[in-house]
Design a protein around this motif. Structure first.
Motif, PDB file in Angstrom:
ATOM      1  N   LEU A   1       0.825  -1.211   0.000  1.00 15.80           N
ATOM      2  CA  LEU A   1       0.000   0.000   0.000  1.00 15.80           C
ATOM      3  C   LEU A   1       0.860   1.262   0.000  1.00 15.80           C
ATOM      4  O   LEU A   1       0.520   2.262  -0.653  1.00 15.80           O
ATOM      5  CB  LEU A   1      -0.934   0.005   1.213  1.00 15.80           C
ATOM      6  N   ALA A   2       1.969   1.233   0.733  1.00 17.14           N
ATOM      7  CA  ALA A   2       2.854   2.394   0.759  1.00 17.14           C
ATOM      8  C   ALA A   2       3.467   2.651  -0.605  1.00 17.14           C
ATOM      9  O   ALA A   2       3.698   3.811  -0.989  1.00 17.14           O
ATOM     10  CB  ALA A   2       3.955   2.195   1.807  1.00 17.14           C
ATOM     11  N   ALA A   3       3.734   1.583  -1.365  1.00 12.88           N
ATOM     12  CA  ALA A   3       4.266   1.748  -2.711  1.00 12.88           C
ATOM     13  C   ALA A   3       3.247   2.404  -3.631  1.00 12.88           C
ATOM     14  O   ALA A   3       3.599   3.104  -4.585  1.00 12.88           O
ATOM     15  CB  ALA A   3       4.683   0.392  -3.280  1.00 12.88           C
ATOM     16  N   ARG A   4       1.971   2.206  -3.354  1.00 14.23           N
ATOM     17  CA  ARG A   4       0.918   2.776  -4.193  1.00 14.23           C
ATOM     18  C   ARG A   4       0.529   4.188  -3.769  1.00 14.23           C
ATOM     19  O   ARG A   4       0.298   5.056  -4.616  1.00 14.23           O
ATOM     20  CB  ARG A   4      -0.335   1.894  -4.155  1.00 14.23           C
ATOM     21  N   SER A   5       0.442   4.427  -2.453  1.00 15.78           N
ATOM     22  CA  SER A   5      -0.095   5.701  -1.987  1.00 15.78           C
ATOM     23  C   SER A   5       0.853   6.472  -1.089  1.00 15.78           C
ATOM     24  O   SER A   5       0.482   7.514  -0.560  1.00 15.78           O
ATOM     25  CB  SER A   5      -1.420   5.461  -1.239  1.00 15.78           C
ATOM     26  N   GLY A   6       2.061   5.988  -0.888  1.00 18.85           N
ATOM     27  CA  GLY A   6       3.025   6.672  -0.036  1.00 18.85           C
ATOM     28  C   GLY A   6       2.984   6.172   1.392  1.00 18.85           C
ATOM     29  O   GLY A   6       2.037   5.514   1.822  1.00 18.85           O
TER      30      GLY A   6
ATOM     31  N   GLY B   1       3.038  -3.315  13.191  1.00 20.83           N
ATOM     32  CA  GLY B   1       3.657  -3.687  11.927  1.00 20.83           C
ATOM     33  C   GLY B   1       3.477  -2.619  10.870  1.00 20.83           C
ATOM     34  O   GLY B   1       4.384  -2.348  10.067  1.00 20.83           O
ATOM     35  N   THR B   2       2.308  -1.993  10.858  1.00 24.31           N
ATOM     36  CA  THR B   2       2.024  -0.952   9.883  1.00 24.31           C
ATOM     37  C   THR B   2       2.934   0.253  10.062  1.00 24.31           C
ATOM     38  O   THR B   2       3.543   0.748   9.107  1.00 24.31           O
ATOM     39  CB  THR B   2       0.549  -0.503   9.992  1.00 24.31           C
ATOM     40  N   ILE B   3       3.051   0.739  11.304  1.00 25.36           N
ATOM     41  CA  ILE B   3       3.892   1.928  11.517  1.00 25.36           C
ATOM     42  C   ILE B   3       5.367   1.584  11.391  1.00 25.36           C
ATOM     43  O   ILE B   3       6.167   2.400  10.908  1.00 25.36           O
ATOM     44  CB  ILE B   3       3.572   2.596  12.879  1.00 25.36           C
ATOM     45  N   ASP B   4       5.769   0.369  11.780  1.00 22.28           N
ATOM     46  CA  ASP B   4       7.181  -0.017  11.677  1.00 22.28           C
ATOM     47  C   ASP B   4       7.668   0.040  10.232  1.00 22.28           C
ATOM     48  O   ASP B   4       8.709   0.619   9.930  1.00 22.28           O
ATOM     49  CB  ASP B   4       7.386  -1.427  12.238  1.00 22.28           C
ATOM     50  N   VAL B   5       6.925  -0.598   9.341  1.00 17.13           N
ATOM     51  CA  VAL B   5       7.346  -0.641   7.943  1.00 17.13           C
ATOM     52  C   VAL B   5       7.252   0.740   7.308  1.00 17.13           C
ATOM     53  O   VAL B   5       8.187   1.210   6.649  1.00 17.13           O
ATOM     54  CB  VAL B   5       6.494  -1.657   7.156  1.00 17.13           C
ATOM     55  N   SER B   6       6.126   1.416   7.518  1.00 16.30           N
ATOM     56  CA  SER B   6       5.908   2.688   6.822  1.00 16.30           C
ATOM     57  C   SER B   6       6.840   3.794   7.319  1.00 16.30           C
ATOM     58  O   SER B   6       7.314   4.605   6.523  1.00 16.30           O
ATOM     59  CB  SER B   6       4.442   3.122   6.967  1.00 16.30           C
TER      60      SER B   6
ATOM     61  N   ALA C   1       2.121  12.019   0.171  1.00 13.44           N
ATOM     62  CA  ALA C   1       2.055  10.654  -0.357  1.00 13.44           C
ATOM     63  C   ALA C   1       2.396  10.649  -1.835  1.00 13.44           C
ATOM     64  O   ALA C   1       1.983  11.520  -2.596  1.00 13.44           O
ATOM     65  CB  ALA C   1       0.658  10.082  -0.138  1.00 13.44           C
ATOM     66  N   LYS C   2       3.171   9.665  -2.236  1.00 13.05           N
ATOM     67  CA  LYS C   2       3.553   9.516  -3.641  1.00 13.05           C
ATOM     68  C   LYS C   2       2.982   8.205  -4.177  1.00 13.05           C
ATOM     69  O   LYS C   2       3.158   7.151  -3.567  1.00 13.05           O
ATOM     70  CB  LYS C   2       5.080   9.507  -3.786  1.00 13.05           C
ATOM     71  N   GLY C   3       2.319   8.288  -5.288  1.00 16.59           N
ATOM     72  CA  GLY C   3       1.786   7.075  -5.903  1.00 16.59           C
ATOM     73  C   GLY C   3       2.848   6.366  -6.718  1.00 16.59           C
ATOM     74  O   GLY C   3       3.881   6.923  -7.056  1.00 16.59           O
ATOM     75  N   GLY C   4       2.596   5.144  -7.077  1.00 18.04           N
ATOM     76  CA  GLY C   4       3.548   4.383  -7.875  1.00 18.04           C
ATOM     77  C   GLY C   4       3.129   2.940  -7.978  1.00 18.04           C
ATOM     78  O   GLY C   4       2.081   2.529  -7.487  1.00 18.04           O
ATOM     79  N   ASP C   5       3.961   2.149  -8.639  1.00 18.83           N
ATOM     80  CA  ASP C   5       3.671   0.725  -8.789  1.00 18.83           C
ATOM     81  C   ASP C   5       4.176  -0.022  -7.572  1.00 18.83           C
ATOM     82  O   ASP C   5       5.311   0.180  -7.142  1.00 18.83           O
ATOM     83  CB  ASP C   5       4.349   0.165 -10.041  1.00 18.83           C
ATOM     84  N   PRO C   6       3.360  -0.904  -6.986  1.00 12.60           N
ATOM     85  CA  PRO C   6       3.797  -1.650  -5.812  1.00 12.60           C
ATOM     86  C   PRO C   6       4.933  -2.600  -6.131  1.00 12.60           C
ATOM     87  O   PRO C   6       4.975  -3.204  -7.192  1.00 12.60           O
ATOM     88  CB  PRO C   6       2.531  -2.415  -5.395  1.00 12.60           C
ATOM     89  N   VAL C   7       5.865  -2.680  -5.193  1.00 12.73           N
ATOM     90  CA  VAL C   7       7.001  -3.598  -5.336  1.00 12.73           C
ATOM     91  C   VAL C   7       6.734  -4.827  -4.492  1.00 12.73           C
ATOM     92  O   VAL C   7       6.533  -4.712  -3.284  1.00 12.73           O
ATOM     93  CB  VAL C   7       8.314  -2.922  -4.877  1.00 12.73           C
ATOM     94  N   PRO C   8       6.709  -6.022  -5.073  1.00 11.05           N
ATOM     95  CA  PRO C   8       6.397  -7.214  -4.291  1.00 11.05           C
ATOM     96  C   PRO C   8       7.495  -7.539  -3.297  1.00 11.05           C
ATOM     97  O   PRO C   8       8.667  -7.242  -3.528  1.00 11.05           O
ATOM     98  CB  PRO C   8       6.282  -8.312  -5.366  1.00 11.05           C
ATOM     99  N   PHE C   9       7.079  -8.153  -2.191  1.00 13.97           N
ATOM    100  CA  PHE C   9       8.047  -8.604  -1.190  1.00 13.97           C
ATOM    101  C   PHE C   9       8.892  -9.726  -1.770  1.00 13.97           C
ATOM    102  O   PHE C   9       8.383 -10.616  -2.456  1.00 13.97           O
ATOM    103  CB  PHE C   9       7.326  -9.100   0.053  1.00 13.97           C
ATOM    104  N   ALA C  10      10.189  -9.671  -1.537  1.00 13.14           N
ATOM    105  CA  ALA C  10      11.099 -10.674  -2.072  1.00 13.14           C
ATOM    106  C   ALA C  10      11.742 -11.441  -0.926  1.00 13.14           C
ATOM    107  O   ALA C  10      12.218 -10.844   0.034  1.00 13.14           O
ATOM    108  CB  ALA C  10      12.189 -10.015  -2.914  1.00 13.14           C
TER     109      ALA C  10
END
Length: 377
Positions: free
Chosen positions: A67-72, A112-117, A187-196
């Motif tokens: 979601l952060a990759a899409r909406s920041g 988890g949400t605040i940690d990653v973002s 917030a910056k939009g963009g294409d989501p990057v999958p977890f690797a």
């Protein structure tokens, strides 16, 4: 000198987000014995309950990254921070196992949400200013942890009821997030990057990060009970362990950039891992309260800059793209701090809590033993 005034608000907001996350979770640490008593849980049951935090976080983390990759990062930071503030006071009110489990699941998801973002936002600010800032940001988490544990321990020592103490903690968390909210980067939009999934050297870096975070999680969730079980302090002062640990982490991380530059990553992992292992051993072997409590200081000093060095190594390796490697190490590492306390609970039920902390000391030796490989580009 470069002019960093334009990004000063975003820099401040990032620090406040780290502070709020550390503060909220540290408010919970001294109150775990009270929650345990409320529902009449034994250590194994408490371990299962703490597992709910890990489950909630591990569900939220990949979703947050997408979601952060899409909406920041900003919207996700606000969801996580305000969610923690609002959910925290309900933990002490829970009188049933299932209600507490549900609440901890939500707490884990918000954490988890605040940690990653907030780490994503920290990277954006750091890249914008083109200078190292990560150690300073993570120092704010430790400062928040110190402040939260100190506040709740002080209130309990003064006879304030646990429910009132946690309400105060939740209100402060909410106020900090409200002040920071308008200052985050747009917030910056963009294409989501999958977890690797990590591969190559990144697997080692992720494993070492998980061990370090496991130790941090054990100190957060089990140090108070360890002091009580060993009769080092009364229950009202059991938050002292996390306070001392947080003080050491704050000092270590505030000076971390200069220390790493002076000693290098290899020596940080070597010396830091050894100090952490020795400190853990002291917490369970020393019969004198001062010596046992000093062990928590050593753990904080030793562990303070291990994770920043591991993150830096993940960014420099060539097996995976840097961004994907850091994302993998972060998510895998946080699994240690979130799932680890539940594992400690099961181990404590089988071999006692002090012996479980002794096993953590042995696990930490993997870091100095792997230091050369981990820091080789």
């Amino acid at each position: 000198m470069p002019d960093y005034s334009a990004t000063a608000p975003a820099r401040l907001a990032t620090r406040l987000a780290f502070f709020a996350a550390g503060f909220a979770m540290a408010c919970w640490a001294p109150l775990i014995p009270f929650a345990k008593e409320n529902i009449g849980a034994d250590e194994a049951t408490l371990g299962l309950l703490l597992l709910c935090i890990g489950i909630g976080s591990l569900i939220a983390m990949p979703l947050t990254g997408w979601l952060a990759a899409r909406s920041g990062a900003k919207p996700m930071i606000l969801i996580g921070g305000f969610g923690l503030a609002l959910a925290l006071p309900f933990l002490i009110a829970a009188q049933s196992l299932w209600l507490l489990a549900t609440l901890l699941l939500f707490i884990g998801a918000f954490l988890g949400t605040i940690d990653v973002s907030m780490n994503i936002h920290a990277v954006e600010v750091e890249n914008t200013e083109d200078r190292p800032l990560m150690s300073g940001f993570h120092a704010q988490f430790s400062i928040g942890g110190f402040a939260g544990a100190t506040l709740i321990t002080y209130l309990l020592s003064r006879g304030v009821e646990a429910q009132v103490a946690i309400l105060v903690g939740g209100a402060i968390t909410f106020a900090v997030m409200a002040f920071a909210a308008p200052r985050f980067l747009k917030a910056k939009g963009g294409d989501p990057v999958p977890f690797a999934l990590p591969k190559g050297i990144v697997v080692l870096l992720a494993a070492l990060t998980a061990i370090t975070f496991l130790v941090e999680g054990a100190i957060l969730d089990w140090s108070a009970l360890l002091l009580v079980e060993r009769q080092i302090t009364p229950v009202e002062q059991a938050g002292t362990a996390y306070i001392l640990f947080s003080i050491a982490m704050v000092i270590g991380r505030l000076t971390g950039d200069k220390v790493v530059a002076a000693l290098g990553g290899f020596r940080i992992l070597l010396l830091g891992g050894l100090l952490t292992a020795v400190g853990l051993a002291m917490t369970v072997l020393m019969p004198w309260p001062i010596a046992s409590l000093a062990g928590f200081l050593l753990v904080g000093i030793g562990a303070a800059n291990i994770v920043p060095v591991l993150f830096s190594a993940a960014g420099k390796q060539k097996i995976m793209p840097a961004g994907m490697a850091i994302a993998s190490v972060t998510t895998t590492g946080y699994a240690g701090i979130l799932m680890g306390p539940a594992i400690i609970g099961f181990a404590a039920q089988i071999i006692t809590l002090p012996l479980a902390f002794g096993l953590l000391a042995l696990m930490m030796l993997a870091i100095p033993l792997s230091a050369r490989v981990a820091t080789k580009r």
